[in-house]
Design an enzyme around this catalytic site. Structure first.
Site, PDB file in Angstrom:
ATOM      1  N   GLY A  92       0.783  -1.232   0.000  1.00 39.03           N
ATOM      2  CA  GLY A  92       0.000   0.000   0.000  1.00 39.03           C
ATOM      3  C   GLY A  92       0.809   1.274   0.000  1.00 39.03           C
ATOM      4  O   GLY A  92       0.248   2.369   0.063  1.00 39.03           O
ATOM      5  N   SER A  94       2.542   4.385  -1.392  1.00 38.39           N
ATOM      6  CA  SER A  94       2.425   5.160  -2.635  1.00 38.39           C
ATOM      7  C   SER A  94       3.439   6.295  -2.704  1.00 38.39           C
ATOM      8  O   SER A  94       3.759   6.764  -3.793  1.00 38.39           O
ATOM      9  CB  SER A  94       1.007   5.715  -2.788  1.00 38.39           C
ATOM     10  OG  SER A  94       0.687   6.541  -1.692  1.00 38.39           O
ATOM     11  N   HIS A  99       7.344   7.142   6.041  1.00 39.42           N
ATOM     12  CA  HIS A  99       6.441   7.905   6.908  1.00 39.42           C
ATOM     13  C   HIS A  99       5.638   6.948   7.765  1.00 39.42           C
ATOM     14  O   HIS A  99       5.323   5.837   7.344  1.00 39.42           O
ATOM     15  CB  HIS A  99       5.489   8.786   6.081  1.00 39.42           C
ATOM     16  CG  HIS A  99       4.809   8.067   4.972  1.00 39.42           C
ATOM     17  ND1 HIS A  99       5.464   7.733   3.794  1.00 39.42           N
ATOM     18  CD2 HIS A  99       3.563   7.558   4.845  1.00 39.42           C
ATOM     19  CE1 HIS A  99       4.638   7.079   2.998  1.00 39.42           C
ATOM     20  NE2 HIS A  99       3.476   6.945   3.618  1.00 39.42           N
TER      21      HIS A  99
HETATM   22  P1  5GP Z   1       1.400   5.602   1.653  1.00 32.11           P
HETATM   23  O1  5GP Z   1       0.318   5.150   0.704  1.00 32.11           O
HETATM   24  O2  5GP Z   1       2.690   5.843   0.910  1.00 32.11           O
HETATM   25  O3  5GP Z   1       1.575   4.728   2.865  1.00 32.11           O
HETATM   26  O4  5GP Z   1       0.898   6.977   2.230  1.00 32.11           O
HETATM   27  C1  5GP Z   1       0.997   8.172   1.531  1.00 32.11           C
HETATM   28  C2  5GP Z   1      -0.020   9.104   2.112  1.00 32.11           C
HETATM   29  O5  5GP Z   1       0.265  10.400   1.647  1.00 32.11           O
HETATM   30  C3  5GP Z   1      -1.463   8.784   1.722  1.00 32.11           C
HETATM   31  O6  5GP Z   1      -2.231   8.501   2.877  1.00 32.11           O
HETATM   32  C4  5GP Z   1      -1.918  10.035   0.991  1.00 32.11           C
HETATM   33  O7  5GP Z   1      -3.259  10.381   1.271  1.00 32.11           O
HETATM   34  C5  5GP Z   1      -0.941  11.085   1.486  1.00 32.11           C
HETATM   35  N1  5GP Z   1      -0.701  12.157   0.546  1.00 32.11           N
HETATM   36  C6  5GP Z   1      -0.523  12.029  -0.806  1.00 32.11           C
HETATM   37  N2  5GP Z   1      -0.291  13.229  -1.360  1.00 32.11           N
HETATM   38  C7  5GP Z   1      -0.347  14.135  -0.345  1.00 32.11           C
HETATM   39  C8  5GP Z   1      -0.182  15.558  -0.304  1.00 32.11           C
HETATM   40  O8  5GP Z   1       0.067  16.240  -1.309  1.00 32.11           O
HETATM   41  N3  5GP Z   1      -0.304  16.143   0.904  1.00 32.11           N
HETATM   42  C9  5GP Z   1      -0.565  15.425   2.050  1.00 32.11           C
HETATM   43  N4  5GP Z   1      -0.669  16.114   3.193  1.00 32.11           N
HETATM   44  N5  5GP Z   1      -0.713  14.079   2.041  1.00 32.11           N
HETATM   45  C10 5GP Z   1      -0.596  13.445   0.850  1.00 32.11           C
END
Ligand code: 5GP
Length: 113
Positions: A92, A94, A99
């Site tokens: 999951g 992205s 983080h």
């Molecule tokens: P991952 O899918 O990598 O674990 O989490 C990435 C997170 O970054 C997602 O929950 C997504 O909603 C968040 N995200 C993506 N683009 C942005 C953005 O431009 N600003 C913020 N604040 N969060 C973002």
């Protein structure tokens, strides 16, 4: 090399709701919240994913966890929250800049999907 999305946020090149910042980390609101409180705790050092971290990153990784507890206390989350690290696209992930997701404010089911 091009910057990650989170580097651009750290460098204030694109806006975000920043709740906390120190020399090592930044905490922002997730743009697409999956719970009433959904924060991202991000190291300023670019580590693409947790499995890329090395012994050298031990202090940073511990710091992120302690920041989670501090933010939880500051926001009055009653010591009730979930931390999630998606490691790899199939898990999951992205954004390939490590983080922690901090989720709180609703009942969180187990096992997660
Ligand atoms: P991952 O899918 O990598 O674990 O989490 C990435 C997170 O970054 C997602 O929950 C997504 O909603 C968040 N995200 C993506 N683009 C942005 C953005 O431009 N600003 C913020 N604040 N969060 C973002």
């Amino acid at each position: 090399m091009s910057q990650t999305l989170f580097e651009k946020i750290i460098n204030k090149e694109i806006p975000a709701d920043i709740l906390y910042e120190d020399d090592i980390s930044i905490v922002i609101k997730d743009i697409s919240p999956q719970a009433p409180t959904h924060l991202l705790i991000i190291p300023k050092k670019v580590i693409p994913k947790l499995s890329d971290a090395t012994k050298e990153d031990q202090e940073i990784l511990g710091h992120l966890m302690l920041v989670a507890v501090k933010i939880s206390d500051d926001l009055g989350l009653d010591e009730t929250f979930r931390l999630v690290v998606n490691n790899g696209a199939k898990a999951g992930q992205s954004v390939f800049h490590l983080h922690l997701h901090l989720l709180s404010g609703r009942n969180l089911n187990w096992p997660p999907g």
